[in-house]
Structure formats: structure tokens, C-alpha cells
Design a protein around this motif. Sequence first.
Motif, PDB file in Angstrom:
ATOM      1  N   THR A 146      45.897  33.694  43.067  1.00  0.00           N
ATOM      2  CA  THR A 146      45.959  35.206  42.014  1.00  0.00           C
ATOM      3  C   THR A 146      45.751  34.703  40.659  1.00  0.00           C
ATOM      4  N   PRO A 147      44.854  34.077  40.229  1.00  0.00           N
ATOM      5  CA  PRO A 147      44.479  33.468  39.252  1.00  0.00           C
ATOM      6  C   PRO A 147      43.274  35.415  38.250  1.00  0.00           C
ATOM      7  N   PRO A 148      42.435  36.122  39.573  1.00  0.00           N
ATOM      8  CA  PRO A 148      41.831  37.181  39.697  1.00  0.00           C
ATOM      9  C   PRO A 148      43.128  37.664  39.086  1.00  0.00           C
ATOM     10  N   LYS A 149      43.884  38.019  39.907  1.00  0.00           N
ATOM     11  CA  LYS A 149      44.745  38.689  39.461  1.00  0.00           C
ATOM     12  C   LYS A 149      45.505  38.581  38.701  1.00  0.00           C
ATOM     13  N   LEU A 150      45.702  37.643  38.223  1.00  0.00           N
ATOM     14  CA  LEU A 150      46.536  37.355  36.550  1.00  0.00           C
ATOM     15  C   LEU A 150      45.163  38.109  35.412  1.00  0.00           C
ATOM     16  N   SER A 151      44.563  37.493  35.358  1.00  0.00           N
ATOM     17  CA  SER A 151      43.192  37.993  34.605  1.00  0.00           C
ATOM     18  C   SER A 151      43.394  39.071  34.803  1.00  0.00           C
ATOM     19  N   VAL A 152      43.341  39.685  35.247  1.00  0.00           N
ATOM     20  CA  VAL A 152      42.841  41.405  35.677  1.00  0.00           C
ATOM     21  C   VAL A 152      44.235  42.466  35.262  1.00  0.00           C
ATOM     22  N   ASP A 153      45.209  41.322  35.156  1.00  0.00           N
ATOM     23  CA  ASP A 153      46.282  41.953  34.364  1.00  0.00           C
ATOM     24  C   ASP A 153      46.558  41.855  32.981  1.00  0.00           C
ATOM     25  N   TRP A 154      46.569  40.971  33.216  1.00  0.00           N
ATOM     26  CA  TRP A 154      46.523  40.408  31.392  1.00  0.00           C
ATOM     27  C   TRP A 154      45.642  40.184  30.242  1.00  0.00           C
ATOM     28  N   PHE A 155      44.414  39.826  30.402  1.00  0.00           N
ATOM     29  CA  PHE A 155      43.156  39.548  29.882  1.00  0.00           C
ATOM     30  C   PHE A 155      41.980  40.563  29.640  1.00  0.00           C
ATOM     31  N   PRO A 156      41.623  40.925  28.284  1.00  0.00           N
ATOM     32  CA  PRO A 156      41.165  42.113  27.888  1.00  0.00           C
ATOM     33  C   PRO A 156      39.791  40.964  28.768  1.00  0.00           C
ATOM     34  N   ALA A 157      38.115  42.922  29.230  1.00  0.00           N
ATOM     35  CA  ALA A 157      37.260  41.854  30.149  1.00  0.00           C
ATOM     36  C   ALA A 157      36.455  40.733  29.492  1.00  0.00           C
ATOM     37  N   ASN A 158      36.603  40.773  28.478  1.00  0.00           N
ATOM     38  CA  ASN A 158      35.635  39.320  27.394  1.00  0.00           C
ATOM     39  C   ASN A 158      36.123  38.405  27.807  1.00  0.00           C
ATOM     40  N   VAL A 390      37.510  46.155  46.315  1.00  0.00           N
ATOM     41  CA  VAL A 390      38.657  45.978  46.314  1.00  0.00           C
ATOM     42  C   VAL A 390      39.782  45.218  45.577  1.00  0.00           C
ATOM     43  N   PRO A 391      40.781  45.208  45.557  1.00  0.00           N
ATOM     44  CA  PRO A 391      42.252  43.897  44.894  1.00  0.00           C
ATOM     45  C   PRO A 391      41.467  43.015  44.915  1.00  0.00           C
ATOM     46  N   GLU A 392      41.736  42.034  43.600  1.00  0.00           N
ATOM     47  CA  GLU A 392      41.419  40.189  44.011  1.00  0.00           C
ATOM     48  C   GLU A 392      41.912  39.481  44.370  1.00  0.00           C
ATOM     49  N   GLY A 393      43.225  39.688  45.077  1.00  0.00           N
ATOM     50  CA  GLY A 393      44.064  39.204  46.045  1.00  0.00           C
ATOM     51  C   GLY A 393      43.524  39.492  47.936  1.00  0.00           C
ATOM     52  N   GLU A 394      43.147  40.089  48.309  1.00  0.00           N
ATOM     53  CA  GLU A 394      42.354  40.891  48.771  1.00  0.00           C
ATOM     54  C   GLU A 394      41.107  40.062  49.600  1.00  0.00           C
ATOM     55  N   LEU A 395      40.472  40.022  47.668  1.00  0.00           N
ATOM     56  CA  LEU A 395      39.034  39.645  48.067  1.00  0.00           C
ATOM     57  C   LEU A 395      39.315  37.730  48.219  1.00  0.00           C
ATOM     58  N   PHE A 396      40.399  36.772  47.287  1.00  0.00           N
ATOM     59  CA  PHE A 396      40.437  35.544  47.921  1.00  0.00           C
ATOM     60  C   PHE A 396      40.465  35.359  49.188  1.00  0.00           C
ATOM     61  N   ARG A 397      41.558  35.882  49.795  1.00  0.00           N
ATOM     62  CA  ARG A 397      41.924  35.921  51.602  1.00  0.00           C
ATOM     63  C   ARG A 397      40.899  35.649  51.842  1.00  0.00           C
ATOM     64  N   THR A 398      39.710  36.664  52.442  1.00  0.00           N
ATOM     65  CA  THR A 398      38.189  36.202  52.765  1.00  0.00           C
ATOM     66  C   THR A 398      37.422  35.059  52.717  1.00  0.00           C
ATOM     67  N   ASP A 399      37.205  35.553  51.220  1.00  0.00           N
ATOM     68  CA  ASP A 399      36.274  34.248  50.811  1.00  0.00           C
ATOM     69  C   ASP A 399      36.758  32.635  51.122  1.00  0.00           C
ATOM     70  N   ILE A 400      37.871  32.306  51.140  1.00  0.00           N
ATOM     71  CA  ILE A 400      38.523  31.396  50.963  1.00  0.00           C
ATOM     72  C   ILE A 400      38.978  30.946  52.786  1.00  0.00           C
ATOM     73  N   THR A 401      39.215  32.030  53.123  1.00  0.00           N
ATOM     74  CA  THR A 401      39.051  32.003  54.579  1.00  0.00           C
ATOM     75  C   THR A 401      37.679  31.239  55.472  1.00  0.00           C
ATOM     76  N   ALA A 402      36.537  31.988  54.565  1.00  0.00           N
ATOM     77  CA  ALA A 402      35.205  31.362  54.672  1.00  0.00           C
ATOM     78  C   ALA A 402      35.069  29.486  54.869  1.00  0.00           C
ATOM     79  N   SER A 403      36.315  29.296  54.270  1.00  0.00           N
ATOM     80  CA  SER A 403      35.742  27.575  54.261  1.00  0.00           C
ATOM     81  C   SER A 403      36.406  26.829  54.986  1.00  0.00           C
ATOM     82  N   PRO A 404      35.318  26.223  55.870  1.00  0.00           N
ATOM     83  CA  PRO A 404      35.844  24.840  57.135  1.00  0.00           C
ATOM     84  C   PRO A 404      36.587  23.826  57.254  1.00  0.00           C
ATOM     85  N   GLU A 405      37.292  23.848  56.006  1.00  0.00           N
ATOM     86  CA  GLU A 405      38.282  22.968  55.431  1.00  0.00           C
ATOM     87  C   GLU A 405      39.615  23.642  56.011  1.00  0.00           C
ATOM     88  N   ARG A 406      39.426  25.082  54.962  1.00  0.00           N
ATOM     89  CA  ARG A 406      40.341  25.392  55.381  1.00  0.00           C
ATOM     90  C   ARG A 406      41.049  26.078  57.093  1.00  0.00           C
TER      91      ARG A 406
END
Length: 408
Positions: A146-158, A390-406
Amino acid sequence: MDEITPILSDNHTAAESGEAVPELKVYKRRFWVLFAFSLLSAQQSNIWLTFGVIPDETCKYYGIDEWQIDLLAAWGPIIFIPFVFFSSWYLQKYGLRSTVMMGTWLTLFGTGLRCLIPRGYEHDLVFLIHLGQILNAAVGPIVMATPPKLSVDWFPANQRTTATAIGCTSNSFGVAFGFLLVPALVSRFEAMGYSGVQYMLFTEFWMTVLMALMIFAYFPAHPPTPPSLTSQTARLGFKESLQAASANSAFWILCICGGVSQGIFSGWTSVLSVILNTDSGYNDRVNVNSKHLFFTSTAWLGCISTVVGIIAGLVFGFLADMLPRKIKRLLIALLFLCVVFFAWFVLSVYKVSFASWLGSAFISCVLGSSFLGATNPLFYEAAVEVAYPVPEGELFRTDITASPERSW
């Protein structure tokens, strides 16, 4: 891979292309939304860590073996893999509010189940604490996506990298909090003549109730007016997102580097008190009265390592907002320093001559954790930039499943 630069910044306005400039507005309520979400994220990781920091007390209270302590911590990555696909789809389809509400209810039910075991039935109904940990583990992909999605929806770019850093590191704050809170509560209740483990679980449940009430009171789906042009730019669909992310080599480099480094670290810190146990000269005490007890306390080692990682993540998230074209160089430098200090930590644990002095393992772990924590928001933001749209939540899914711990 070229330096990471904003693909669609707010400086590139619609007016430059001859189009009408849409209305943009930033709301103060964005800070409440970020704060409320951060509470959920912190509590989720605190609950996940619970039994790993009090292994001896847990085994004694429930009449179980140490392998079940490992399993209680392992439910996090075990449940993470199947649920991460659902959570990313759900976030993309139903939005921020619905996703956070689902996570809040799961956390509430999970902590409640752990409190339903009456005295005398601890061993027979131990499956309830496993079920509670499983429900809480299902919230992990939600609070991490959620953090990238929340920041894009609520916060300015800077302000987005800083907001993402706060959202990401809040989960680590829960870990730091748990390293001290859980053993302190158990010791306190036992000193008062109560069952330490049972009353600690009651306390964590009421903490979760308070957190849930704050989220239920006010957590809007999105601001009335978008804060930036990129927040209202159309993203790819779920299927198209998978195809686009899978074909992006720069994104996969970030996935592997971020997943391996963050995943392995998360895995062993969750059972730090089991790995560095009394047989190897360590303890899990919070109340220490000597330098030796402090430097050999896994409670303080885990807490301070996590806190400095949080601070480093916030600082470097802020720097990334100030230096958007330097993210790649920052990541390379930080990962190099991680290798140096964690190698020092390994030598210290095995008491290699030059690294065997008191505090060597403690200091090296803290420093390594600080540099690793600093990479967390940078990996998130770099991934968002290189894989846009690509949506922020989908990026997270691909990123985090690359982790061997997960993928354990």
C-alpha cells in the motif's frame, strides 16, 4: 541501467502540451491517512514477531517444542506467497480504503483468536494461535503493497518518496516495538502474579482494537481532488501489468536486489532470539544492568537495529526527494556498505579474533541494518519509476515475491 529519473513529473504539465491544466490540490488530511495506515502496518509486524522474541516462555506456556516457534514466525512468508497475488489484485480493483479496511479486520480477528484459549487448554487449543498468526500474516502483503499507492494518491510528487518511506518503515517500527514490548509485558505480568503470555496477548488485542477504531473513524478512499498529474494518470490493467513488469529487465534487477537483501534480513531477525540463544552467550532480557548484558541482549539488538534502519529509511527517502536522479548511485553505495558490515557481524558471531571484542556483533549488526533500511524506500520508488505505468500495488507483488524469505 540508466539513472532513475521521474518519468512523469509535475513539472511536465498539461499546459506544455497545449491541453487544459486540471485542478490539483493537496489536503492536510493526507497526514492522518498516512498515520492511520502506519499504525496498522506497525501492529501487523508487532503481532507477527510476538512469539519469536519469547521462545522459552511460549514453549513452557503452551507445552510445545521449539519448532513450533519457528513455524509461528514462518506463517508470515508461507501465507505471503498465495495471498500477495490476491492483495495486489484487490488493491488495484477496489482501491485504498477497501484494502486497508480488509487488513484491519483480519488483524483484529487474528489477535482475538489468540486470546480465546482458556487456562488448562493451552496445549490442546494451540492451533488457535497458529490460526491467529495466519490471519495476521495475510495482512502482510496489504501493508507492504500500500505505501506507494497511498503516496501517489495523496501526496504531491516532491513528497512521495518521503511518504513511501514512512509507510514502509512503519512496518519495521512494529518489529522494533515488539522486540521490547513483548518480553517487557511478559516479565511485568509474571512479576504481578499473572500469566505473562496470556495477559500479553490480551494487551496486544486491546492495542489492535484501539488502532482499528482510529481507522474506522476516518479513512477516505481518495482525496476529492488529486495532488498531482501522475496520481490521475491511467494505469495498466491487472493482466497487462503482469506482462509489462515481466518484460522489464530494469525492474527485475531491482526485484532481485531488493528481494534478496530485504527478504533474508527479515527472515532471520524474526527468530533472532532462537538463533542467538543462551547457549551461544546471548539473552532476551529487556531490563539490563551491565554493559555485557546489554550487548548480548537480542531484545535490544533487534530493537536498535530496526530503529536505526527506520531512521535511515526516512532520511534517505527525504534525500531521494531532494536528489531524484541519484537513486541508483545511492542504492549501490548503501548495498556495498551492507555487505561490509554484515560480513563483520558474521565474523563477530563466530568470534574470529579481530572481531571478538564485546559489542562487535552488536555494533556491526546495527550499522548493517541502518544501511539496509535506507535502501527500502529507494527500491520502492525506483521500481515505480522504471515500470510506469504499471500500478504501484502490482509492482510490489512482483518485487516482493522475488525474495527468498517470502518463498521459504
